[in-house]
Design an enzyme around this catalytic site. Structure first.
Site, PDB file in Angstrom:
ATOM      1  N   GLY A  36       0.880  -1.274  -0.195  1.00 39.81           N
ATOM      2  CA  GLY A  36      -0.039  -0.083   0.087  1.00 39.81           C
ATOM      3  C   GLY A  36       0.975   1.041   0.099  1.00 39.81           C
ATOM      4  O   GLY A  36       0.566   2.325  -0.767  1.00 39.81           O
ATOM      5  N   HIS A  37       1.719   1.171   0.845  1.00 39.35           N
ATOM      6  CA  HIS A  37       2.869   2.432   0.915  1.00 39.35           C
ATOM      7  C   HIS A  37       3.544   2.625  -0.489  1.00 39.35           C
ATOM      8  O   HIS A  37       3.763   3.724  -1.094  1.00 39.35           O
ATOM      9  CB  HIS A  37       3.664   2.094   1.948  1.00 39.35           C
ATOM     10  CG  HIS A  37       3.237   2.254   3.484  1.00 39.35           C
ATOM     11  ND1 HIS A  37       3.089   1.109   4.234  1.00 39.35           N
ATOM     12  CD2 HIS A  37       2.793   3.208   4.010  1.00 39.35           C
ATOM     13  CE1 HIS A  37       2.668   1.363   5.362  1.00 39.35           C
ATOM     14  NE2 HIS A  37       2.173   2.646   5.251  1.00 39.35           N
TER      15      HIS A  37
END
Length: 284
Positions: A36-37
């Protein structure tokens, strides 16, 4: 890519980038970086000339008896992922560097947007978020800052802060990234046992069912919440904090029947791990 730990070092890197006319993207994180990051850093790299990723476990957004001490800290791995995704600088300060005064200065958004959902049980959380993000905005001077839709309430709080304080930047809100089995990516997923991970899949399944319920014409928020609650309760390991719907933007009370965009958000504990997830209900 450079790793810096002090305000002075970050300011020097930003000043050099500004002097060269480079656009700056900022990705604020608390570390333990995952896919996600990575999607946020990749987007920042695609849309800006110079990317700053902050890695800082912010103590002021943790309440008593929350997981500050246990929160995963994986700076070496974080730096490798950030570099792979195109970051130019990783800023990893100490708490003393970010909070140099004994009597702290706070930035706080008030109103319903910070009082509902997570704000109801975590009353100091969003004050800590808005304070540290303001500091990062001032230090990195970004043209764009990147956040994930998984933290939907945080997104609405930051939108309000940026608007009210006239920050000259664009908030870029990126879609939720999920594991192959549907579980929303989160640094806290590492806390889950194998059994708890499997149990937690009820969240994405319940939200998807609600989305389908909405798509077939259901506009009664109470009925949708009841269906999601019943679905999650069918999993014995699930302990519900909330299942609620609010209007977007700013998490206003929902109308009945629902119109426009509405956020269906859930917070559920599996063992000692509290997970959040959400879906936006709206007509395309």
């Amino acid at each position: 890519m450079k790793l810096v730990h002090t305000v002075a070092e970050l300011r020097e890197e930003v000043a050099i980038a500004k002097s060269q006319g480079l656009s700056i993207g900022l990705v604020p994180t608390m570390g333990a970086l995952h896919e996600g990051h990575a999607s946020l850093i990749k987007a920042a790299n695609q849309e800006n000339d110079f990317v700053v990723v902050s890695v800082f476990v912010n103590p002021t957004q943790f309440g008593p008896n929350e997981d500050l001490d246990a929160y995963p800290r994986t700076l070496e791995a974080d730096c490798k992922l950030a570099e792979k995704m195109g970051a130019n600088v990783v800023f990893a300060p100490s708490p003393a560097e970010m909070y140099p005064s004994v009597d702290a200065t706070w930035v706080e958004v008030t109103g319903d947007v910070t009082k509902v959902l997570c704000g109801r049980t975590r009353p100091i959380h969003f004050r800590g978020v808005t304070t540290v993000v303001t500091k990062l905005f001032n230090l990195a001077q970004p043209d764009r800052a990147y956040f994930g839709q998984k933290d939907a309430q945080q997104v609405e709080v930051l939108k309000r802060m940026v608007k009210d304080l006239f920050f000259n930047l664009q908030l870029r809100i990126m879609p939720i990234v999920r594991e192959a089995d549907g579980l929303a990516k989160s640094s806290r997923n590492t806390y889950l046992s194998a059994e708890e991970h499997t149990a937690a899949l009820i969240l994405s399944r319940s939200l998807q069912a609600a989305k389908e319920q909405y798509a077939t014409g259901e506009r009664d928020a109470a009925k949708i919440c009841a269906a999601v609650t019943a679905s999650i309760k069918s999993e014995p390991m699930a302990n519900i904090d909330y299942v609620e719907i609010y209007g977007l933007p700013e998490l206003t009370p929902v109308t009945n029947p629902m119109v426009g965009s509405n956020l269906l958000a859930v917070a559920v504990k599996f063992g000692t791990t509290r997970l959040i997830d959400n879906v936006v209900l709206e007509d395309k």
